[in-house]
Design a protein around this motif. Structure first.
Motif, PDB file in Angstrom:
ATOM      1  N   LEU A 307       6.419   0.580   5.256  1.00 22.91           N
ATOM      2  CA  LEU A 307       7.048   0.510   3.927  1.00 22.91           C
ATOM      3  C   LEU A 307       7.535  -0.906   3.625  1.00 22.91           C
ATOM      4  CD1 LEU A 307       9.054   3.874   3.950  1.00 22.91           C
ATOM      5  CD2 LEU A 307       6.942   3.363   2.727  1.00 22.91           C
ATOM      6  N   LEU A 308       7.923  -1.636   4.675  1.00 23.11           N
ATOM      7  CA  LEU A 308       8.383  -3.015   4.471  1.00 23.11           C
ATOM      8  C   LEU A 308       7.263  -3.925   3.963  1.00 23.11           C
ATOM      9  CD1 LEU A 308      10.800  -3.923   7.423  1.00 23.11           C
ATOM     10  CD2 LEU A 308      11.315  -3.868   4.991  1.00 23.11           C
ATOM     11  N   TYR A 309       6.026  -3.572   4.328  1.00 23.02           N
ATOM     12  CA  TYR A 309       4.888  -4.369   3.842  1.00 23.02           C
ATOM     13  C   TYR A 309       4.925  -4.488   2.321  1.00 23.02           C
ATOM     14  CZ  TYR A 309       2.399  -4.120   8.332  1.00 23.02           C
ATOM     15  OH  TYR A 309       2.025  -4.252   9.632  1.00 23.02           O
ATOM     16  N   THR A 310       5.240  -3.354   1.693  1.00 24.70           N
ATOM     17  CA  THR A 310       5.207  -3.341   0.222  1.00 24.70           C
ATOM     18  C   THR A 310       6.302  -4.233  -0.353  1.00 24.70           C
ATOM     19  OG1 THR A 310       6.687  -1.449   0.110  1.00 24.70           O
ATOM     20  CG2 THR A 310       4.330  -0.969   0.180  1.00 24.70           C
ATOM     21  N   VAL A 311       7.343  -4.448   0.451  1.00 26.76           N
ATOM     22  CA  VAL A 311       8.435  -5.301  -0.035  1.00 26.76           C
ATOM     23  C   VAL A 311       8.045  -6.771   0.067  1.00 26.76           C
ATOM     24  CG1 VAL A 311      10.857  -5.957   0.335  1.00 26.76           C
ATOM     25  CG2 VAL A 311      10.142  -3.577   0.621  1.00 26.76           C
ATOM     26  N   VAL A 312       7.486  -7.142   1.220  1.00 28.45           N
ATOM     27  CA  VAL A 312       7.170  -8.570   1.418  1.00 28.45           C
ATOM     28  C   VAL A 312       5.831  -8.953   0.813  1.00 28.45           C
ATOM     29  CG1 VAL A 312       8.585  -8.836   3.463  1.00 28.45           C
ATOM     30  CG2 VAL A 312       6.204  -8.136   3.703  1.00 28.45           C
ATOM     31  N   ASP A 313       4.951  -8.012   0.598  1.00 24.90           N
ATOM     32  CA  ASP A 313       3.640  -8.323   0.011  1.00 24.90           C
ATOM     33  C   ASP A 313       3.362  -7.348  -1.132  1.00 24.90           C
ATOM     34  OD1 ASP A 313       1.094  -8.967  -0.652  1.00 24.90           O
ATOM     35  OD2 ASP A 313       0.301  -8.888   1.411  1.00 24.90           O
ATOM     36  N   PRO A 314       3.640  -7.759  -2.342  1.00 27.77           N
ATOM     37  CA  PRO A 314       3.487  -6.870  -3.502  1.00 27.77           C
ATOM     38  C   PRO A 314       2.054  -6.371  -3.701  1.00 27.77           C
ATOM     39  CG  PRO A 314       4.687  -8.866  -4.079  1.00 27.77           C
ATOM     40  CD  PRO A 314       4.119  -9.077  -2.726  1.00 27.77           C
ATOM     41  N   ARG A 315       1.095  -7.039  -3.052  1.00 28.06           N
ATOM     42  CA  ARG A 315      -0.305  -6.592  -3.227  1.00 28.06           C
ATOM     43  C   ARG A 315      -0.545  -5.242  -2.542  1.00 28.06           C
ATOM     44  NH1 ARG A 315      -3.064 -11.725  -0.667  1.00 28.06           N
ATOM     45  NH2 ARG A 315      -1.289 -11.324   0.682  1.00 28.06           N
ATOM     46  N   ILE A 316       0.333  -4.926  -1.564  1.00 33.92           N
ATOM     47  CA  ILE A 316       0.140  -3.670  -0.823  1.00 33.92           C
ATOM     48  C   ILE A 316       0.797  -2.528  -1.574  1.00 33.92           C
ATOM     49  CG2 ILE A 316       0.630  -2.458   1.344  1.00 33.92           C
ATOM     50  CD1 ILE A 316       0.589  -5.219   2.700  1.00 33.92           C
ATOM     51  N   ARG A 317       0.022  -1.500  -1.847  1.00 36.88           N
ATOM     52  CA  ARG A 317       0.520  -0.306  -2.540  1.00 36.88           C
ATOM     53  C   ARG A 317       0.030   0.947  -1.813  1.00 36.88           C
ATOM     54  NH1 ARG A 317       3.759  -2.733  -4.377  1.00 36.88           N
ATOM     55  NH2 ARG A 317       4.231  -3.411  -6.475  1.00 36.88           N
ATOM     56  N   TYR A 318       0.856   1.964  -1.814  1.00 33.64           N
ATOM     57  CA  TYR A 318       0.409   3.244  -1.228  1.00 33.64           C
ATOM     58  C   TYR A 318       0.155   4.258  -2.323  1.00 33.64           C
ATOM     59  CZ  TYR A 318       1.998   1.196   3.144  1.00 33.64           C
ATOM     60  OH  TYR A 318       2.177   0.380   4.230  1.00 33.64           O
TER      61      TYR A 318
END
Lengths: 318, 621
Positions: A307-318
């Motif tokens: 979930l932290l990925y989405t915070v540091v990299d806005p390109r990542i979405r689930y």
């Protein structure tokens, strides 16, 4: 703000964690109950006395019946009772020990990230200089020397050698006080545990920084006249941290597994020490409980990292 | 570990190098220094956290009467009906009382009872079958409940019902077998805790099937015990602290909401009549006991608080360090006098500042090698044939017992077992060099081997089994070397890492020869001869060698019924039978080691147990 897709993703992952917990607990339960040995049998307790104790604790029932009993109780938050300390409820014990391990692991994680990212950034900024060589060498030592070796050395130096050569004037407290120890008592095990994993963070950060510092936007930022510190911290470091976050999950696992050894060596009353003791004492209910809690922790840690990925990299979405 | 390929790739990349004047770098230089200094500071702070100062003792009491020591094992249970671990009985002897107690010299003295019953004082009937015991009216539980004869009946009946490790102590009382039969068949349905729960339920309902018929209470302060047979050892056994003879408070155990299995884990429920009560218990971490205010007994406790840390045995060396940092007042209490590693003891003895803190005390434990005589696994050692006995003797005489004590124990943690099976200092020990099996005679050993196994075929592939750990590993290696050197026979070693598996296999006769031993419970030969090779041992599946001799059983049965003044000679006959039959190879008697700060007065130990806490004083230091 959590999107609908993210919520579905979290729900899926939680279901997967639940399935993993059942699978892990089942495998561990069956395995430990198949092992020879008994927490009860001794020179004094055998024969009829042993038979009655086994009955008392339901250990004379078929193992699948015992597992079903464990599972249904565990869902209600009851992890069973200890055999070694007869009848002691395990859930409060494990919760307390988990908090002790969290104290040690959390401190070690702070040291890991603080030390590792600082060393990594500095090594990248001063690539191929003595600073770089020194810090990468320290990192290599960090992840090459097993933590139990460092722990043994630490105890030897601070609890034995220093008190001896200073005639007791300087000495690291050899015992852990209460549940959570003191800051002084916490320092050495936390540094050793954190130092072991900080080597990996140093290497990842250094590599990521070197890559980021070559990017066009960094050159543009410098060309705009931004101060070097601002470029490094605001533009380079933020992007360089993405790979570091990606290894947070494994780092947490590494700290959890490392804590088993560190807690045992330093006598810290945490979950790791419990894990070892429960196996040697054949206190199988505790072994299963600790395994299950570890599985839960690792599952949740991985979910948080994803979930932290989405915070540091806005390109990542689930 | 990250792959090396990635490491090389990154090192090969050109990176932007900041200038020497780069402020960021300067900041980072400070950061390096800061972190380094911070860590150094933290460690220095850590290192200076505890300062060891030399202490001087004086006769005056310290203002703080707090005793602090570690134990290296978690409690198993503190329920006197089930207690069996030494760590538990050592602690609980300060919480629970029996009708009598052992003083520091192992004499039986009155405790809750007003007198030690004898035929002279009318406490024991002429036929030896009836004991009349008067209770001290001053005796009170820590919750201030008075101790009555009803409490004694409840405690002892419960002890028989629970089938604990020491329930056999009550076996001579009328109705014991019937009670064990009734309680030992718990309901098959219900929750797993029905066994103990059922006992409490039946006792509360005064179900006679769960109460020994030989135990009655003529009045509130008198207990009458009728035996099925005269018993010369019962009084000593009933005095054993921390076991079924201890008096518990029925009201505390059966209070509403109290679990009959785990009642002892809550300080408020652990109610005894001793000088101390449990005031805090953090499982697997610490215990705290406090002196009972206005305690009824003597001497009145001086130490007000006992703090105990529960430590893992792997931390013993650092705990010894902590002792010398003044972190602990005693090491070795709580049944841990065998825990201090030999290396630490040698280091302490070599240090002039530390050696005065070491207390060495012979403990009542003997270790020997058992042969599997009555089991098929015994191979050449099985049975009573001349060859089997001859080979057993050959293997016995080939071992230098004094050499073992010197080599393995440095004559510090054990002494050679030369006075028989019963440890020196205890009733029944024959005195130095009285045991013919303690001899070392390699010529005779070799000759016996040549006589009974001339081809060597019988003694091929022999195995000695033991539970792994110190000093068992060193003892096993020593024995292997002795048999190889003095007999020319190679014996395989089977180190069993799990002690419970080893014990289980040993009790069921699965080993050819194995490490065996006994720690005495009470100072009476019956404790050894009954529990090791008597009818009780055989019926309970505890006869490790399978030795079975009708003459032995007949003499033992007779000796058990007589007072020690007449039975000692009979017990000595049993020793001779075992020696003539070469049932065992005597190895060593254990010696305990304690570390005690000079300002801790009154702390110590005897062959059996630690001195009671209420005898200890903390002197000004």
């Amino acid at each position: 703000m959590l999107t609908r897709g993210t919520l579905i993703y979290i729900a899926q992952r939680l279901a997967l964690i639940a399935f993993t917990l059942v699978a892990v607990s089942f495998l561990v339960f069956i395995t430990v109950h198949s092992l020879p040995g008994s927490a009860f049998e001794s020179e004094r307790v055998h024969g009829k006395a042993l038979q009655l104790l086994l009955h008392e604790y339901g250990l004379d029932r078929p193992v699948l019946v015992q597992y079903w009993s464990f599972l249904t109780n565990a869902i209600r938050g009851n992890l069973g009772v200890s055999f070694q300390i007869r009848g002691l409820p395990i859930t409060p014990l494990v919760m307390r020990e988990l908090s002790v391990s969290a104290e040690l692991g959390g401190t070690a994680l702070l040291i890991t990230i603080g030390l590792g990212t600082t060393f990594g950034v500095l090594a990248a900024l001063r690539q191929n200089t003595w600073v770089d060589y020194t810090l990468t060498s320290i990192a290599v030592v960090g992840y090459s020397v097993p933590s139990f070796v460092l722990a043994g050395l630490g105890v030897l130096i601070f609890s034995y050698w220093l008190p001896t050569v200073t005639n007791g004037v300087i000495s690291y407290p050899a015992i852990w006080t209460g549940s959570y120890g003191t800051l002084v008592e916490l320092s050495l095990p936390a540094i050793i545990l954190g130092f072991y994993t900080s080597g990996q963070v140093t290497r990842i950060t250094r590599a990521a920084m070197l890559e980021v510092l070559q990017q066009d936007y960094i050159r543009t930022a410098r060309a705009k006249g931004l101060k070097s510190r601002v470029v490094t911290v605001r533009h380079a470091l933020r992007n360089a941290l993405i790979p570091v976050i990606s290894i947070l999950g494994p780092l947490v696992i590494s700290i959890i597994t490392g804590s088993v050894i560190i807690e045992t060596i330093f006598g810290i009353p945490g979950l790791g020490k419990e894990f070892v003791e429960s196996i040697t004492a054949a206190d199988y209910n505790i072994t299963v409980a600790v395994f299950t809690v570890y599985a839960l922790l690792i599952g949740i840690a991985n979910l948080i990292v994803d979930l932290l990925y989405t915070v540091v990299d806005p390109r990542i979405r689930y | 570990m990250r792959p090396a390929q990635e490491h090389r790739l990154n090192l090969g990349q050109d990176a932007l190098k900041p200038s020497r004047e780069d402020r960021a770098l300067r900041v980072n230089k400070f950061t390096i220094g800061g972190i380094g200094l911070g860590m150094l500071g933290l460690l220095t702070a850590a290192a200076c956290g505890s300062t060891s100062t030399p202490s001087t003792s004086s006769g005056t009491l310290a203002s703080s009467q707090v005793l602090h020591f570690p134990v290296f094992q978690d409690p198993g249970t503190w329920d006197p009906g089930e207690m069996d671990a030494e760590v538990d009985t050592e602690l609980m002897q300060n919480v629970f009382d029996n009708l009598w107690r052992f003083d520091d010299k192992l004499n039986i003295v009155p405790d809750i009872a007003t007198a030690v019953p004898t035929q002279a004082n009318g406490g024991i009937s002429a036929d030896g079958l009836t004991y009349t015991i008067h209770l001290n009216p001053a005796a009170k539980f820590s919750n201030q409940d008075a101790v009555t004869s009803k409490d004694v009946l409840y405690s002892w009946n419960r002890g028989a019902d629970l089938h604990g490790a020491y329930s056999s102590i009550l076996s001579a009382i009328n109705g014991y077998s019937a009670v064990q039969k009734a309680a030992g068949s718990p309901p098959t349905s219900g929750t797993p805790t029905t066994f103990q729960g059922n006992i409490e339920k039946q006792l509360a309902a005064n179900n006679p099937a769960f109460m020994m018929s030989g135990l009655t209470a003529p009045d509130a302060e008198t207990v009458q015990v009728k035996l099925s047979t005269a018993c010369g050892w019962c009084l000593t056994a009933w005095t054993l602290e921390g076991t079924v003879g201890a008096i518990v408070d029925e009201k505390a155990i059966n209070a509403p909401g109290v679990d009959p299995v785990t009642w002892w884990q809550t300080p408020a429920n652990l109610v005894g009549t001793g000088a101390y009560k449990l005031s805090a218990y953090v499982p697997k971490q610490s215990l705290q006991f406090t002196a009972v205010p206005n305690w009824w007994g003597t001497p009145k406790p001086t130490v007000k608080t006992i703090n105990i840390d529960i430590k893992d045995p792997s931390t013993v060396p650092t705990t010894v360090d902590a002792f010398f940092q003044k972190g602990y007042d005693i090491i070795g209490y709580g049944g841990d006098s065998g825990q201090i590693p030999l290396a630490n003891i040698l280091a302490v003895k070599a240090n002039s500042n530390e050696k005065a803190d070491l207390l060495t005390q012979p403990k009542g434990r003997t270790t020997w090698v058992s042969f599997s005589i009555g089991y098929p696994t015994g191979g050449p050692f099985q049975g009573e044939s001349a060859a089997a006995k001859g080979l057993r003797l050959a293997f016995d005489l080939a071992v230098d017992k004094n050499g073992l004590a010197t080599t393995v124990c440095h004559d510090l943690t054990c002494t050679a077992a030369t006075g028989g099976l019963i440890t020196s200092g205890l009733i029944g020990n024959g005195g130095p060099n009285s045991d013919p099996l303690a001899k070392f005679d390699k010529a005779k050993a070799k000759s016996l081997l040549a006589q009974y196994d001339p081809t060597g075929s019988l003694t091929k592939n022999l195995t000695y089994s033991y539970n792994a750990g110190s000093p068992n590993d060193q003892v096993a290696t020593y024995l292997q070397n002795e048999w190889q050197t003095n007999l020319g026979v190679h014996v395989n070693l089977n180190a069993v890492s799990d002690a419970s598996i080893f014990i289980s296999n040993r009790l069921s006769g699965k080993y050819q020869m194995d490490r065996d031993g006994w720690q005495f419970d009470y100072n009476h030969p019956q404790d050894w001869y009954d529990n090791l090779w008597g009818v009780y041992a055989s019926s309970a599946g505890a006869n490790t060698s399978g030795f079975d001799d009708p003459t032995y059983d007949t003499i033992l049965k007779q000796a058990d019924t007589e007072p020690l003044s007449t039975s000692l000679a009979q017990y000595n006959q049993l020793a001779t039978i075992l020696q003539n039959d070469v049932v065992y190879i005597p190895l060593y008697y254990s010696v305990g080691n304690f570390l005690i700060q000079p300002y801790v007065s009154g702390a110590g130990s005897n062959t059996a147990f630690d001195h009671y806490w209420n005898e200890i004083k903390i002197l000004a230091h």
